[in-house]
Write an enzyme that holds these catalytic residues in place. Structure first.
Site, PDB file in Angstrom:
ATOM      1  N   LYS A 176      38.237  36.668  36.184  1.00 43.44           N
ATOM      2  CA  LYS A 176      36.807  36.429  35.992  1.00 43.44           C
ATOM      3  C   LYS A 176      36.475  34.943  35.884  1.00 43.44           C
ATOM      4  O   LYS A 176      35.458  34.491  36.413  1.00 43.44           O
ATOM      5  CB  LYS A 176      36.302  37.165  34.763  1.00 43.44           C
ATOM      6  N   GLU A 201      32.083  36.639  28.753  1.00 42.59           N
ATOM      7  CA  GLU A 201      32.428  37.571  27.662  1.00 42.59           C
ATOM      8  C   GLU A 201      31.170  38.280  27.127  1.00 42.59           C
ATOM      9  O   GLU A 201      30.957  38.391  25.923  1.00 42.59           O
ATOM     10  CB  GLU A 201      33.137  36.824  26.522  1.00 42.59           C
ATOM     11  N   ARG A 225      47.618  43.482  27.487  1.00 41.45           N
ATOM     12  CA  ARG A 225      48.196  42.141  27.258  1.00 41.45           C
ATOM     13  C   ARG A 225      49.558  42.022  27.930  1.00 41.45           C
ATOM     14  O   ARG A 225      50.053  40.924  28.146  1.00 41.45           O
ATOM     15  CB  ARG A 225      48.392  41.862  25.757  1.00 41.45           C
TER      16      ARG A 225
END
Length: 667
Positions: free
Chosen positions: A28, A214, A601
Site C-alpha cells: 500500500k 491506515e 506477520r
C-alpha cells in the site's frame, strides 16, 4: 518492480473519492507514493497535496520515497504529516479564535494523569472504581467522538456523572494553563473549522487533494476533519484494511471504512489482494480465519511466494512448558538464520514474564518491545519540564513537577499554599513565586530558594526568546538550577545517579542535534513540539532499531505493520486469545482481526502454541484451545507436541555440521 494492475489502477485514479482496500502485505505504501508522484506529473501542484498517516516514521518514509520518484524540492512541497502534527500547525496559526494563547503547550500522558488525579482528589472521587487512568480513558473516548461533558453524563457506564464532572473541570484547567492534550489537537481543529468557515475555506483551497493512510484506524473526529477539509470536491483517497482494524478500544471506528461510500458518495473502490510477504499456506489460513467475521468487506489474499510449510500448532502442558518449547524451537531453527528473524507474539503483556525468565535461563538473546523509551525516564521528563515552564509560563503542571527538583524545601504544604493562591487569583504559579503573600506563608529558607528559582527561570525566558543555541541555553539553565549536579543528592546509590547524569548529558546531545538539523534557528517551542509528537509507534520502532542479534518479544497490537520470517504466537487459548474481556463484551470480531494481524506477520513459518493448564492468580486453571485454531483450515495446520515440533537433525545434517566444525577448527 512494476505495479500490478490493481495498484496501477489506484495510481491512475486522480480525482474524486477513492477507497483503496489494501490487504496485509499488499504494497500500500508503494501505491501511495506512486499516486502522489503521478498527481504531480499530471499538473497537480505539490503544495495542494496533503497526505496524513499515524506515525512520524511513516510520514518521513513517504516523503523520502516521493523524493526518489520526483525531486527533493517537489517532495518538500507536499505536506506529508500525522493527523496530530497537521492539526498542531493549524492551531498555532488560529487557536486565538477559540480563546487560547498561541504559546500553548501539549500535555503529555503523564501530565494528564497527574491533573486528573488532582481533580479527582478535589472532588473526593477516590478509592475503588476511581482509577485516574480509567477517567482519562473515558475522557479520551468522549473527545474521539466529539462529545462534551454533558454528553458523557448521559452515557450508560458506571459513574458516568462523576466522569463528566472530572471531564468538565479537566478541560477548564487545561484551558487556564494554555495546555492541550493530544485529543484537543484534533477536536479543537474541528471546532475551529466549524465556527470559522473562512479559515476552513483557506485550507480547502490550499489542500485540494487528500490521502489518508491506515484509514481503518481513524476515529470519528478524524473522519470529521477529512469530511470538512475535502469539501464539495471530495478529492480524497483513503487506504486501509478493515480486517486489520484492532484499535476499537481506543476509539477507532470501523464504520469509517465500511461506510466510506455513505460519507463520500460516488466513491470508487479498488481491492489490493496480491500479497508480497507471506506464503500461500499462511495466507489461506488467514483468509479462512477472517472470513468468519460478518462485519467486513470481502477480500482474498494470495501471493507468488509458493505454498510453503504447514502452520504448526503445538500443545504444551503449561505456561512454563510452552516457554521452554519456544526457547528450544528458536535454538533449533536459528542454525541457518539470525536471531532477529524471529518474533514471539502474545495477546497480553503479562505473558512476557515467563518467556523472559526461560529465555534468559537458556541464554536466548531477546528484546522486549514496548518498554519505556529513553525519553520516558524521570530525569529526562524533569529536564523537559524545566523547558516547558520556559515555553509556557502558564504550565502549572510542569512547575509542580520540578518545583522541588533538586530539593528546595518546597514540600506538600508549600505546593498546596501556592496551588490555593493560584486558584484564588487565577494567576499562573510561576508568576506567584515572587508574590509577597505567598513568600510570607512559607519558611524563610524555602522562600529564598524559590525566589532564586524564579530569577533563574526569568533569566532563561529572556535567553530562549532568541531562536537557536538550544543546547547551550538548556545546559546553562540546568546548571543555574543546580539540576545536573543535584542528581547525586536526589538518587542513591551513586552509580544510579551517575547513570541518570549521563542520560541528561545525552539529552543535551539531542538538543545539539536538533540545533544542527534546523541550522541553529529553532525555538524551544519547536523542540518541544517534536518531542511531544513522538508517538508510541515511533518509540516502538526506536527500541527495535538497535536490537541486533535478538529475538523480538512483543504484543500482537505492537506487531502491526511489521513482518518476520518466523513468527511464534503463544497463548492460543480460549479466554486468553480471544481474550475473556472481549468475549464478555461481544467484541469477538475485533479479537479475530487481531489474530489475523498476528498470522499475517509471518513470511515463511508460523507457529501457534497453547497450554493445557495455566496458573492464574496462584490457581492452576484448565484451559481449552482457542476457537481460532478450529477456524483455520485443518489440512493446512499440523497439530503437534513440543517433542514432535522440534525434529532431531538428520544424519546428513549432522555430518554437515561436524564437517563445518572440523573446518573451523583446522583454520
Amino acid at each position: 518492480m512494476a505495479l500490478n494492475p490493481h495498484q496501477q489502477e489506484a495510481v491512475d485514479t486522480l480525482d474524486g473519492p477513492l477507497l483503496l482496500l489494501a490487504g496485509a502485505g499488499s504494497g500500500k505504501t508503494r501505491v501511495i507514493i506512486h499516486r502522489i508522484a503521478n498527481m504531480i506529473r499530471h499538473g497537480i501542484r505539490p503544495e495542494n497535496i496533503l497526505a496524513v498517516t499515524f506515525t512520524n516514521k511513516a510520514a518521513k518514509e513517504m516523503k523520502e520515497r516521493v523524493a526518489e520518484l520526483l525531486s527533493q524540492e517537489q517532495a518538500q512541497k507536499v505536506t506529508i504529516s500525522t493527523f496530530h502534527a497537521f492539526c498542531l500547525g493549524v492551531l498555532r496559526k488560529y487557536i486565538q479564535h477559540l480563546g487560547y494563547g498561541r504559546r500553548f503547550s501539549i500535555a503529555t500522558e503523564g501530565y494528564q494523569k497527574g491533573l486528573v488525579r488532582e481533580i479527582a482528589s478535589e472532588l473526593k472521587l477516590v478509592g475503588e472504581g476511581c482509577d485516574p487512568y480509567l477517567w482519562l480513558s473515558k475522557i479520551s473516548l468522549a473527545k474521539a467522538n466529539l462529545q462534551e461533558p454533558e454528553d458523557m453524563a448521559n452515557q450508560d457506564f458506571p459513574r458516568a456523572e462523576d466522569a463528566a464532572k472530572i471531564y468538565r473541570r479537566y478541560q477548564t484547567r487545561l484551558k487556564q494553563m494554555d495546555l492541550l492534550d493530544f485529543d484537543d489537537l484534533l477536536t479543537l481543529t474541528v471546532k475551529l473549522w466549524q465556527t470559522e468557515p473562512d479559515i476552513l475555506e483557506t485550507y480547502q483551497n490550499t489542500y485540494t487533494h487528500l490521502l489518508v493512510d491506515e484509514y481503518q484506524d481513524t476515529n470519528y473526529v478524524q473522519l470529521r476533519l477529512m469530511v470538512l477539509l475535502a469539501g464539495k470536491n471530495a478529492n480524497i483517497s483513503v487506504v486501509g484494511d478493515d480486517d486489520q482494524s484492532i484499535y476499537g478500544w481506543r476509539g477507532a471506528n470501523l464504520g469509517n471504512i465500511l461506510d466510506f461510500e455513505r460519507f463520500f458518495p460516488g466513491a470508487k473502490t479498488i481491492r489490493l489482494e496480491q500479497n508480497y510477504r507471506s506464503t500461500n499456506t499462511i495466507l489461506k489460513t488467514a483468509n479462512a480465519l477472517i472470513a468468519k467475521n460478518l462485519n467486513r468487506k470481502a477480500k482474498t489474499l494470495w501471493s507468488q511466494q509458493g505454498e510453503g510449510e504447514k502452520v504448526i500448532a503445538v500443545r504444551c502442558e503449561d505456561e512454563r512448558a510452552e516457554a521452554e518449547f519456544v526457547a528450544d524451537f528458536l535454538y533449533d531453527r536459528v542454525q541457518d538464520r539470525r536471531w532477529n528473524q524471529f518474533a514471539v507474539l502474545f495477546r497480553a503483556g503479562h505473558q512476557s514474564r515467563i518467556l523472559e525468565e526461560v529465555l534468559r535461563s537458556k541464554r536466548v538473546p531477546y528484546v522486549l518491545v514496548g518498554t519505556n523509551s529513553f525519553f520516558q525516564r524521570k530525569e529526562i521528563l524533569d529536564a523537559v519540564s524545566f523547558l516547558r515552564i520556559i515555553a509556557n509560563p502558564k504550565d502549572d503542571l510542569s512547575l509542580k513537577q520540578v518545583i522541588n527538583v533538586p530539593p528546595r524545601g518546597a514540600g506538600d504544604v508549600t505546593i498546596d499554599t501556592l496551588n490555593n493562591l493560584a486558584k484564588i487569583t487565577r494567576i499562573p504559579m510561576a508568576e506567584l513565586l515572587n508574590n509577597p503573600d505567598f513568600l510570607a506563608k512559607i519558611p524563610a529558607e524555602t522562600a529564598n530558594n524559590l525566589t532564586r528559582f524564579a530569577e533563574v527561570i526569568g533569566k532563561a525566558q529572556k535567553a530562549f526568546a532568541i531562536p537557536g543555541e538550544l543546547c547551550e541555553k538548556t545546559k546553562r539553565l540546568l546548571d543555574d538550577i543546580g539540576y545536573i549536579n543535584g542528581l547525586v543528592k536526589m538518587y542513591k546509590p551513586r552509580e544510579d545517579a551517575l547513570k541518570r547524569k549521563d542520560n541528561v548529558l545525552e539529552f543535551l546531545t539531542t538538543l545539539a542535534e536538533f540545533d544542527e538539523a534546523n541550522n541553529n534557528r529553532a525555538t524551544i517551542q519547536d523542540y518541544l513540539e517534536q518531542f511531544d509528537l513522538q508517538d508510541a509507534n515511533d518509540r516502538r520502532r526506536d527500541s527495535m532499531k538497535n536490537q541486533g542479534e535478538a529475538v523480538t518479544l512483543m504484543t500482537v497490537h505492537a506487531s502491526k505493520g511489521l513482518e518476520f520470517p518466523t513468527v511464534l504466537v503463544v497463548g492460543m487459548e480460549q479466554g486468553l486469545f480471544p481474550h475473556q474481556t472481549a468475549i464478555d463484551e461481544g467484541n469477538l470480531e475485533e479479537e479475530r482481526r487481531l489474530c489475523y494481524v498476528a498470522v499475517t506477520r509471518a513470511r515463511e513459518t508460523l507457529v501457534l502454541s497453547y497450554a493445557e493448564r495455566r496458573r492464574i492468580a496462584n490457581k492452576v486453571v484448565l484451559k481449552r484451545p482457542s476457537k481460532f485454531l478450529d477456524e483455520m483450515p485443518q489440512e493446512l495446520v499440523e497439530f503437534s507436541t513440543p517433542k514432535k515440533a522440534i525434529k532431531p537433525p538428520t544424519q546428513e545434517e549432522m555430518s554437515d555440521f561436524f564437517a563445518q566444525l572440523r573446518k573451523q577448527f583446522e583454520s
